[in-house]
Motif scaffolding. Structure first.
Motif, short mmCIF file in Angstrom:
data_model
loop_
_atom_site.label_atom_id
_atom_site.label_comp_id
_atom_site.label_asym_id
_atom_site.label_seq_id
_atom_site.Cartn_x
_atom_site.Cartn_y
_atom_site.Cartn_z
N UNK A 199 0.83 -1.21 0.00
CA UNK A 199 0.00 0.00 0.00
C UNK A 199 0.86 1.26 0.00
N UNK A 200 1.90 1.30 0.84
CA UNK A 200 2.75 2.49 0.89
C UNK A 200 3.54 2.69 -0.40
N UNK A 201 4.00 1.59 -1.00
CA UNK A 201 4.71 1.71 -2.27
C UNK A 201 3.79 2.26 -3.35
N UNK A 202 2.58 1.74 -3.41
CA UNK A 202 1.63 2.24 -4.40
C UNK A 202 1.24 3.69 -4.12
N UNK A 203 1.10 4.03 -2.83
CA UNK A 203 0.75 5.40 -2.48
C UNK A 203 1.86 6.36 -2.90
N UNK A 204 3.10 5.96 -2.71
CA UNK A 204 4.23 6.78 -3.15
C UNK A 204 4.20 6.96 -4.67
N UNK A 205 3.92 5.87 -5.38
CA UNK A 205 3.84 5.96 -6.84
C UNK A 205 2.70 6.85 -7.31
N UNK A 206 1.55 6.76 -6.65
CA UNK A 206 0.41 7.60 -7.03
C UNK A 206 0.71 9.08 -6.82
N UNK A 207 1.39 9.39 -5.73
CA UNK A 207 1.69 10.79 -5.45
C UNK A 207 2.79 11.35 -6.34
N UNK A 208 3.54 10.48 -7.02
CA UNK A 208 4.59 10.95 -7.92
C UNK A 208 4.11 11.11 -9.36
N UNK A 209 2.88 10.69 -9.65
CA UNK A 209 2.35 10.84 -11.01
C UNK A 209 1.99 12.31 -11.26
N UNK A 210 2.39 12.81 -12.39
CA UNK A 210 2.10 14.20 -12.75
C UNK A 210 0.59 14.37 -12.92
N UNK A 211 0.04 15.35 -12.25
CA UNK A 211 -1.41 15.58 -12.33
C UNK A 211 -1.86 15.94 -13.73
N UNK A 212 -0.95 16.51 -14.55
CA UNK A 212 -1.34 16.87 -15.92
C UNK A 212 -1.67 15.64 -16.75
N UNK A 213 -1.02 14.51 -16.45
CA UNK A 213 -1.33 13.27 -17.16
C UNK A 213 -2.76 12.83 -16.87
N UNK A 214 -3.16 12.90 -15.60
CA UNK A 214 -4.53 12.52 -15.24
C UNK A 214 -5.54 13.52 -15.81
#
Length: 319
Positions: A199-214
């Motif tokens: 969960x923490x690894x995925x949470x770190x990855x989610x927070x590193x995704x550029x919001x412009x991509x989403x």
């Protein structure tokens, strides 16, 4: 006009011999600090590895003064030749494969949605992250014993099921005493302690995704589910590979939970390869099985190396 006698001698650069001696002194000082650790590693690490490798080619019960050299005989006995040990090892290998598949699958299937949920929460995110991470922090021998008490015939799990009107799901002999539920129960306990890290690894990855991509995906008309499956999930593929690899390694080499909670029971239905290697080394009486235990340990090591190589190859092919 300035003469050499009038120049400030303190501004002159140091002579090469002085610099060289200072560097040698610094290097010797550094080696002096590192030497104890290197010596300890050489004694407890390199020597142990070489000793274990040589022992895997011999027969020894731990008491006789000499080994009996058998070459690859120990490996052949483990794989197929010994009519007593080979079937046990093969059954343990099958259970190990089941654990290696089930635990990473549960860690990914539950850890990723929890990370998405936590990432969407704006208030009390730190509190919920701490709560979900508690199973990993508290995991250990004491927690395994606590789980054993919960899963006993008169444990709290059977008590709750009976009082909820789900008595048909209760296990009169306990969840660890029933051959059909013992291994799945241990898999759930292992996944319970593995999910927080995922969960923490995925949470770190989610927070590193550029919001412009989403934002671009939403602009193109992608809904929440489509964004997660077509944009977010592929970007988090390296994290998924790391989660799977970590849990496969723990399932392959770990045996503490099996030793503490069931000791391979009931009737050997929870014996995995790590536990079988431990039993061969320490619970075979005067039989010369230390070499077999060492050989089984090296087989597990080779399998772990192969899995690591496959993981690296997959990551490189997708980057």
């Amino acid at each position: 006009m300035a003469t050499p006698e009038n120049l400030d001698t303190t501004a002159r650069p140091r002579r090469p011999a002085t610099l060289r001696s200072q560097r040698v002194k610094e290097a010797l000082t550094g080696y002096g600090f590192v030497l104890p650790a290197v010596a300890l590693f050489a004694l407890m690490g390199v020597y142990t590895i070489i000793y274990g490798l040589l022992l895997s080619f011999a027969r020894w019960n731990g008491f006789t003064p000499h080994w009996t050299w058998v070459g690859v005989g120990n490996y052949l006995d483990l794989l197929y030749r010994d009519p007593v040990i080979a079937p046990v090892v093969q059954s343990a290998a099958l259970r190990t494969v089941v654990v290696m598949v089930a635990v990473p699958a549960l860690a990914v299937a539950i850890g990723f949605p929890l990370a998405v949920l936590l990432n969407s929460i704006t208030r009390l995110r730190g509190f919920f992250r701490t709560v979900f991470f508690l199973p990993y922090v508290t995991a250990g021998i004491a927690v395994f014993y606590a789980w054993t008490y919960v899963l006993q015939p008169d444990g709290s799990l059977n008590y709750v099921l009976r009082h909820l009107g789900l008595g048909t799901l209760a296990q009169p002999q306990g969840f660890l005493g029933n051959p059909s539920t013992a291994l799945p129960t241990l898999i759930v306990v292992m996944a319970w302690s593995a999910i927080p890290v995922a969960m923490l690894l995925y949470l770190t990855g989610l927070q590193s995704i550029d919001s412009s991509v989403l934002d671009a995906a939403r602009t193109d008309g992608a809904g929440t589910l489509r964004t997660m499956t077509a944009v977010v999930w592929p970007l988090l593929r390296p994290i998924t590979a790391a989660v799977v690899m970590l849990n496969m390694r723990d399932a392959l080499q770990g045996f503490q939970i099996f030793l503490v909670m069931t000791n391979g029971g009931p009737g050997g239905h929870t014996t995995v390869l790590g536990l079988e290697s431990y039993n061969l080394a320490f619970f075979s009486g005067l039989r010369p099985t230390l070499g077999l235990a060492s050989a089984l340990g090296w087989l597990l090591f080779v399998v772990a190396l192969i899995l690591a190589a496959i993981n690296v190859r997959v990551l490189r092919s997708r980057t």
